[in-house]
Scaffold this motif. Structure first.
Motif, PDB file in Angstrom:
ATOM      1  N   ASP A 185      12.612  58.275   4.349  1.00  0.00           N
ATOM      2  CA  ASP A 185      13.600  58.992   3.542  1.00  0.00           C
ATOM      3  C   ASP A 185      14.816  59.391   4.369  1.00  0.00           C
ATOM      4  OD1 ASP A 185      14.493  60.381   1.103  1.00  0.00           O
ATOM      5  OD2 ASP A 185      14.146  62.190   2.301  1.00  0.00           O
TER       6      ASP A 185
ATOM      7  N   ASP B  30      21.579  56.104   6.270  1.00  0.00           N
ATOM      8  CA  ASP B  30      22.272  54.882   5.852  1.00  0.00           C
ATOM      9  C   ASP B  30      23.297  55.177   4.758  1.00  0.00           C
ATOM     10  OD1 ASP B  30      20.744  53.496   7.685  1.00  0.00           O
ATOM     11  OD2 ASP B  30      19.390  52.619   6.183  1.00  0.00           O
ATOM     12  N   GLU B  31      22.944  56.073   3.833  1.00  0.00           N
ATOM     13  CA  GLU B  31      23.878  56.448   2.768  1.00  0.00           C
ATOM     14  C   GLU B  31      25.086  57.190   3.333  1.00  0.00           C
ATOM     15  OE1 GLU B  31      21.480  58.625  -0.027  1.00  0.00           O
ATOM     16  OE2 GLU B  31      20.378  56.825  -0.636  1.00  0.00           O
TER      17      GLU B  31
ATOM     18  N   GLN C   9      16.995  56.425   5.060  1.00  0.00           N
ATOM     19  CA  GLN C   9      17.780  56.069   3.877  1.00  0.00           C
ATOM     20  C   GLN C   9      18.975  57.012   3.729  1.00  0.00           C
ATOM     21  OE1 GLN C   9      15.591  55.952   0.194  1.00  0.00           O
ATOM     22  NE2 GLN C   9      17.434  55.647  -1.022  1.00  0.00           N
ATOM     23  N   GLN C  10      18.756  58.306   3.943  1.00  0.00           N
ATOM     24  CA  GLN C  10      19.850  59.268   3.845  1.00  0.00           C
ATOM     25  C   GLN C  10      20.922  58.995   4.897  1.00  0.00           C
ATOM     26  OE1 GLN C  10      18.840  63.470   3.228  1.00  0.00           O
ATOM     27  NE2 GLN C  10      16.734  62.789   2.856  1.00  0.00           N
TER      28      GLN C  10
END
Length: 97
Positions: A22, A28-29, A25-26
């Motif tokens: 998670d 990467d965002e 992913q954050q």
């Protein structure tokens, strides 16, 4: 006792894996948003330079650049370096071909 510690460590690792995925992913965002904002900033800078040229002013003003670097100083030395990288990128993008 050793088996209990090993099991506890395995459980912690298993619980941490979804968190790691998670967080990745954050991050990467956030990276994607930073890239989007850098491209937006470059586009705005192009528009500013065009408007300045139409007004008969120089493309770049050092006072604006120094003010921008001062804002980035809140991030410490690396913030100043980041600001300089952005300015360098824009100057290259806006340089005559």
């Amino acid at each position: 006792m050793t088996e209990t510690v090993e099991v506890a460590s395995a459980v912690k690792r298993d619980a941490a894996e979804p968190m790691i995925v998670d967080l990745r992913q954050q991050i990467d965002e956030v990276d994607a948003e930073i890239i989007r904002l850098v491209l937006m900033r470059t586009n705005l800078s192009k528009q500013m330079c065009t408007a300045r040229q139409i007004a008969g002013s120089p493309k770049f003003t050092y006072s604006d650049e120094l003010a921008m670097l001062a804002r980035y100083r809140v991030l410490g030395e690396s913030g100043t370096e980041l600001g300089l990288l952005l300015l360098r990128r824009e100057r290259r993008t806006l340089a005559p071909s």
